[in-house]
Design a protein around this motif. Structure first.
Motif, PDB file in Angstrom:
ATOM      1  N   SER A 121       0.468  -1.225  -0.526  1.00 37.43           N
ATOM      2  CA  SER A 121       0.383  -0.338  -0.273  1.00 37.43           C
ATOM      3  C   SER A 121       1.111   1.262  -0.261  1.00 37.43           C
ATOM      4  CB  SER A 121      -1.266  -0.450   1.170  1.00 37.43           C
ATOM      5  OG  SER A 121      -2.118  -1.448   0.768  1.00 37.43           O
ATOM      6  N   GLU A 122       1.885   1.282   0.546  1.00 39.22           N
ATOM      7  CA  GLU A 122       2.448   2.521   0.653  1.00 39.22           C
ATOM      8  C   GLU A 122       3.502   2.518  -0.643  1.00 39.22           C
ATOM      9  OE1 GLU A 122       4.952  -1.023   3.475  1.00 39.22           O
ATOM     10  OE2 GLU A 122       2.946   0.096   2.664  1.00 39.22           O
ATOM     11  N   THR A 123       4.078   1.993  -1.180  1.00 45.34           N
ATOM     12  CA  THR A 123       3.760   1.800  -2.689  1.00 45.34           C
ATOM     13  C   THR A 123       2.907   2.472  -3.584  1.00 45.34           C
ATOM     14  OG1 THR A 123       5.651  -0.218  -2.475  1.00 45.34           O
ATOM     15  CG2 THR A 123       5.380   1.039  -4.495  1.00 45.34           C
ATOM     16  N   VAL A 124       2.278   2.458  -3.598  1.00 44.83           N
ATOM     17  CA  VAL A 124       0.938   2.114  -4.198  1.00 44.83           C
ATOM     18  C   VAL A 124       0.830   4.066  -3.580  1.00 44.83           C
ATOM     19  CG1 VAL A 124      -1.847   2.191  -5.077  1.00 44.83           C
ATOM     20  CG2 VAL A 124      -0.349  -0.030  -4.408  1.00 44.83           C
ATOM     21  N   ASP A 125       0.568   4.476  -2.502  1.00 46.09           N
ATOM     22  CA  ASP A 125       0.664   5.487  -2.108  1.00 46.09           C
ATOM     23  C   ASP A 125       1.519   6.884  -3.142  1.00 46.09           C
ATOM     24  OD1 ASP A 125      -2.008   4.897  -0.900  1.00 46.09           O
ATOM     25  OD2 ASP A 125      -0.783   5.008   1.394  1.00 46.09           O
ATOM     26  N   GLU A 126       2.863   5.675  -3.178  1.00 48.88           N
ATOM     27  CA  GLU A 126       4.410   6.909  -3.680  1.00 48.88           C
ATOM     28  C   GLU A 126       3.220   7.514  -5.509  1.00 48.88           C
ATOM     29  OE1 GLU A 126       8.695   6.708  -3.250  1.00 48.88           O
ATOM     30  OE2 GLU A 126       7.676   5.134  -2.344  1.00 48.88           O
ATOM     31  N   LEU A 127       3.083   6.099  -5.141  1.00 53.49           N
ATOM     32  CA  LEU A 127       2.795   6.802  -7.297  1.00 53.49           C
ATOM     33  C   LEU A 127       1.761   7.654  -7.123  1.00 53.49           C
ATOM     34  CD1 LEU A 127       2.807   6.109  -9.514  1.00 53.49           C
ATOM     35  CD2 LEU A 127       1.407   4.849  -9.590  1.00 53.49           C
ATOM     36  N   ILE A 128       0.837   7.905  -6.560  1.00 51.67           N
ATOM     37  CA  ILE A 128      -0.393   8.663  -6.519  1.00 51.67           C
ATOM     38  C   ILE A 128       0.333  10.750  -5.792  1.00 51.67           C
ATOM     39  CG2 ILE A 128      -1.614   9.340  -4.791  1.00 51.67           C
ATOM     40  CD1 ILE A 128      -3.065   6.989  -6.680  1.00 51.67           C
ATOM     41  N   TYR A 129       0.909   9.660  -4.684  1.00 48.80           N
ATOM     42  CA  TYR A 129       1.947  11.631  -3.969  1.00 48.80           C
ATOM     43  C   TYR A 129       2.401  11.971  -5.066  1.00 48.80           C
ATOM     44  CZ  TYR A 129       4.550  14.565  -1.914  1.00 48.80           C
ATOM     45  OH  TYR A 129       5.347  15.651  -1.660  1.00 48.80           O
ATOM     46  N   TYR A 130       3.415  11.321  -6.132  1.00 45.61           N
ATOM     47  CA  TYR A 130       3.883  11.544  -7.596  1.00 45.61           C
ATOM     48  C   TYR A 130       3.517  11.754  -8.415  1.00 45.61           C
ATOM     49  CZ  TYR A 130       7.176  11.264 -11.601  1.00 45.61           C
ATOM     50  OH  TYR A 130       7.717  12.151 -12.526  1.00 45.61           O
ATOM     51  N   LEU A 131       2.011  12.002  -9.098  1.00 43.72           N
ATOM     52  CA  LEU A 131       1.268  11.761  -9.659  1.00 43.72           C
ATOM     53  C   LEU A 131       0.498  12.863  -9.493  1.00 43.72           C
ATOM     54  CD1 LEU A 131       0.299   8.752 -11.697  1.00 43.72           C
ATOM     55  CD2 LEU A 131       1.955  10.612 -12.681  1.00 43.72           C
ATOM     56  N   SER A 132       0.158  13.690  -7.974  1.00 48.25           N
ATOM     57  CA  SER A 132      -0.560  15.231  -7.593  1.00 48.25           C
ATOM     58  C   SER A 132       0.793  15.966  -7.753  1.00 48.25           C
ATOM     59  CB  SER A 132      -0.590  14.814  -6.090  1.00 48.25           C
ATOM     60  OG  SER A 132       1.135  14.782  -5.765  1.00 48.25           O
ATOM     61  N   ARG A 133       1.548  15.841  -9.242  1.00 45.34           N
ATOM     62  CA  ARG A 133       2.192  17.405  -9.605  1.00 45.34           C
ATOM     63  C   ARG A 133       1.695  17.498 -10.884  1.00 45.34           C
ATOM     64  NH1 ARG A 133       7.934  15.538 -10.602  1.00 45.34           N
ATOM     65  NH2 ARG A 133       7.647  14.600  -8.540  1.00 45.34           N
ATOM     66  N   VAL A 134       0.848  16.229 -11.771  1.00 45.69           N
ATOM     67  CA  VAL A 134       0.123  16.890 -12.787  1.00 45.69           C
ATOM     68  C   VAL A 134      -0.452  17.545 -12.805  1.00 45.69           C
ATOM     69  CG1 VAL A 134       0.257  15.009 -13.572  1.00 45.69           C
ATOM     70  CG2 VAL A 134      -2.131  15.457 -12.932  1.00 45.69           C
ATOM     71  N   ARG A 135      -0.782  19.239 -13.769  1.00 44.51           N
ATOM     72  CA  ARG A 135      -2.004  20.252 -13.617  1.00 44.51           C
ATOM     73  C   ARG A 135      -2.540  20.345 -15.007  1.00 44.51           C
ATOM     74  NH1 ARG A 135      -0.178  20.076  -9.256  1.00 44.51           N
ATOM     75  NH2 ARG A 135       1.217  21.182  -8.134  1.00 44.51           N
ATOM     76  N   GLU A 136      -2.807  21.433 -15.715  1.00 39.44           N
ATOM     77  CA  GLU A 136      -3.226  21.506 -16.234  1.00 39.44           C
ATOM     78  C   GLU A 136      -2.577  21.535 -17.709  1.00 39.44           C
ATOM     79  OE1 GLU A 136      -7.014  25.133 -17.792  1.00 39.44           O
ATOM     80  OE2 GLU A 136      -6.419  25.643 -15.918  1.00 39.44           O
ATOM     81  N   GLY A 137      -3.448  20.894 -18.632  1.00 41.46           N
ATOM     82  CA  GLY A 137      -2.058  21.278 -19.653  1.00 41.46           C
ATOM     83  C   GLY A 137      -1.275  19.742 -19.533  1.00 41.46           C
ATOM     84  N   ASP A 138      -1.960  19.314 -18.447  1.00 42.64           N
ATOM     85  CA  ASP A 138      -0.774  17.558 -18.572  1.00 42.64           C
ATOM     86  C   ASP A 138      -1.812  16.648 -19.382  1.00 42.64           C
ATOM     87  OD1 ASP A 138       1.564  19.287 -17.831  1.00 42.64           O
ATOM     88  OD2 ASP A 138       1.457  18.624 -15.730  1.00 42.64           O
TER      89      ASP A 138
END
Length: 310
Positions: free
Chosen positions: A111-128
């Protein structure tokens, strides 16, 4: 930026035999190892088309190192989440004109590995754009099987577009979240809508239904016979391309269609030209063992004949 997310990457081991003799020792004629994974293939095709991406997902073991090194050599930016266990190795057997695939489920995901990916992709923004593709690996916590829905929520919360090339059991609910593109094949349509398609025109109401449910663009492919493209305005189709070349490998054709469409749409904003490049990319992919060069895709473009259906 385009992010491609492969949850269950693999080494794909292509093995050619003269004849598969079950229960006996078999000597191979040739073999080749390649990186595998739907969204990962999208990054590789986009690299051929000179469109930058960041490839992410889960990576572990020598298989993960093989995949990341291969992508780096092709000039693809990678940012994989490292896991304790290795990625899987899948086997593609070619013998007597037949193609047999043996897919492994993948390593158990914490689960902690899954959460790490979710956190990483929280960087996306409009236009991505986030491109999600492939199977879900086994999860240590069964509640993490909703990972695709969580990733879609991240994209929507940050104003990013997303593409969902996900297993059919996830697709209907994800379509309601307004993906930029979904690309089911004929078998997916039959499974999703519990129907048996007898002729090509019978795909039309189901393509329309996916648009009504929320998809902005839909491509339904049905093998060498061609495909259909749907948006809110029109329906188009292409037929089999006759170029005199043999079909060698269809493993990544679906991924090539997504790459050709999204890469062109992000660059030019023209959905019909995007569909044309999509078909050319898939057709060129079917003619090679791995993935085609940009020149091979461009050479295929003049052969793509698009017909307006409605």
């Amino acid at each position: 930026m385009i992010y491609t997310v492969t949850l269950n990457p693999s080494i794909d081991l292509f093995v050619k035999l003269k004849e598969l003799k079950t229960g006996m020792v078999n000597d191979i004629v040739s073999e080749r190892a390649l990186p595998g994974g739907k969204a990962l293939n999208v990054s590789r095709i986009l690299a051929s088309l000179r469109i930058p991406t960041i490839a992410t997902g889960f990576s572990g073991g020598f298989q993960g190192a093989f995949i990341e090194n291969w992508l780096s050599k092709e000039g693809i930016n990678t940012s994989f989440i490292q896991m304790d266990n290795p990625n899987r190795t899948n086997i593609k057997l070619y013998e007597g004109g037949k193609h047999t695939t043996i897919n492994f489920p993948g390593s158990l995901m914490k689960s902690e590995t899954v959460d790490e990916l979710i956190y990483y992709l929280s960087r996306v923004r409009e236009g991505d754009t986030i491109i999600l593709g492939g199977s879900v690996p086994p999860m240590e916590d069964p509640t993490d099987n909703d990972i695709y829905y969580r990733l879609v929520s991240v994209a929507k919360a940050n104003g990013a577009d997303f593409v969902a090339d996900v297993p059919s059991e996830f697709l209907i609910n994800i379509v309601k979240e307004k993906p930029l593109l979904v690309k089911p094949n004929g078998e997916d349509i039959e499974e999703i809508f519990d129907v048996k398609i007898q002729n090509i025109d019978e795909y039309i109401p189901y393509g329309k239904k996916l648009i009504e449910l929320g998809a902005k663009n839909v491509i339904i492919s049905y093998g060498a016979q061609g495909s259909m493209f749907f948006n809110k305005d029109s329906i188009y189709r292409t037929h089999e391309i006759e170029d005199g070349k043999s079909i060698i490998n269809t493993v990544a054709c679906r991924d090539a269609m997504i790459a050709g469409f999204i890469g062109t749409l992000v660059r030019d904003g023209d959905p019909i030209e995007s569909y044309r490049v999509s078909v050319a990319s898939a057709t060129a992919t079917a003619r090679v063992l791995d993935l085609p060069s940009r020149d091979a895709i461009m050479d295929m473009l003049p052969l793509v004949d698009i017909e307006k259906v409605q």
